[in-house]
Design an enzyme around this catalytic site. Structure first.
Site, PDB file in Angstrom:
ATOM      1  N   SER A  10       0.859  -1.183   0.000  1.00  0.00           N
ATOM      2  CA  SER A  10       0.000   0.000   0.000  1.00  0.00           C
ATOM      3  C   SER A  10       0.896   1.234   0.000  1.00  0.00           C
ATOM      4  CB  SER A  10      -0.923  -0.014   1.212  1.00  0.00           C
ATOM      5  OG  SER A  10      -0.184  -0.116   2.395  1.00  0.00           O
ATOM      6  N   CYS A  11       0.300   2.367  -0.200  1.00  0.00           N
ATOM      7  CA  CYS A  11       1.034   3.619  -0.255  1.00  0.00           C
ATOM      8  C   CYS A  11       1.938   3.758   0.975  1.00  0.00           C
ATOM      9  CB  CYS A  11       0.041   4.776  -0.328  1.00  0.00           C
ATOM     10  SG  CYS A  11       0.824   6.346  -0.667  1.00  0.00           S
ATOM     11  N   PRO A  12       3.183   4.120   0.814  1.00  0.00           N
ATOM     12  CA  PRO A  12       3.836   4.599  -0.408  1.00  0.00           C
ATOM     13  C   PRO A  12       4.606   3.517  -1.172  1.00  0.00           C
ATOM     14  CG  PRO A  12       5.257   5.067   1.431  1.00  0.00           C
ATOM     15  CD  PRO A  12       4.026   4.348   1.991  1.00  0.00           C
ATOM     16  N   ASP A  68      -3.166  -1.473  -4.898  1.00  0.00           N
ATOM     17  CA  ASP A  68      -3.692  -0.423  -4.028  1.00  0.00           C
ATOM     18  C   ASP A  68      -4.345   0.672  -4.876  1.00  0.00           C
ATOM     19  OD1 ASP A  68      -4.154   1.196  -1.758  1.00  0.00           O
ATOM     20  OD2 ASP A  68      -2.261   2.245  -2.071  1.00  0.00           O
TER      21      ASP A  68
END
Length: 82
Positions: A19-21, A46
């Site tokens: 997921s981010c980042p 994501d």
């Protein structure tokens, strides 16, 4: 979008499951491994990547070419510009 399906990426970065980042960090690291003018395909799962990666391209001066979605997988295409 059909032209994206025919793109032969010079490098494929698999950031699925992060997921981010995560996808942005993977793209940032991998863009240095291709030459200007070459294309990188980023695989992500994501949904946030759909807005984060184009914004990163704009900020860094690379060309965001578009994205394809297939069964939860997102393929994003970036052309290295410098």
């Amino acid at each position: 979008m059909s032209e994206l399906q025919n793109i032969k990426a010079d490098k494929v970065v698999d950031a699925r499951g992060t997921s981010c980042p995560g996808p942005i960090l993977a793209a940032k690291k991998s863009i240095a491994e291709i030459e200007p003018g070459q294309v990188m395909e980023v695989l992500a799962s994501d949904a946030g990547t759909k807005k984060d990666l184009p914004a990163w391209c704009k900020k860094t001066g690379h060309e965001f070419m578009g994205m394809l979605e297939d069964a939860g997988d997102i393929k994003l295409y970036i052309k290295r510009m410098k």
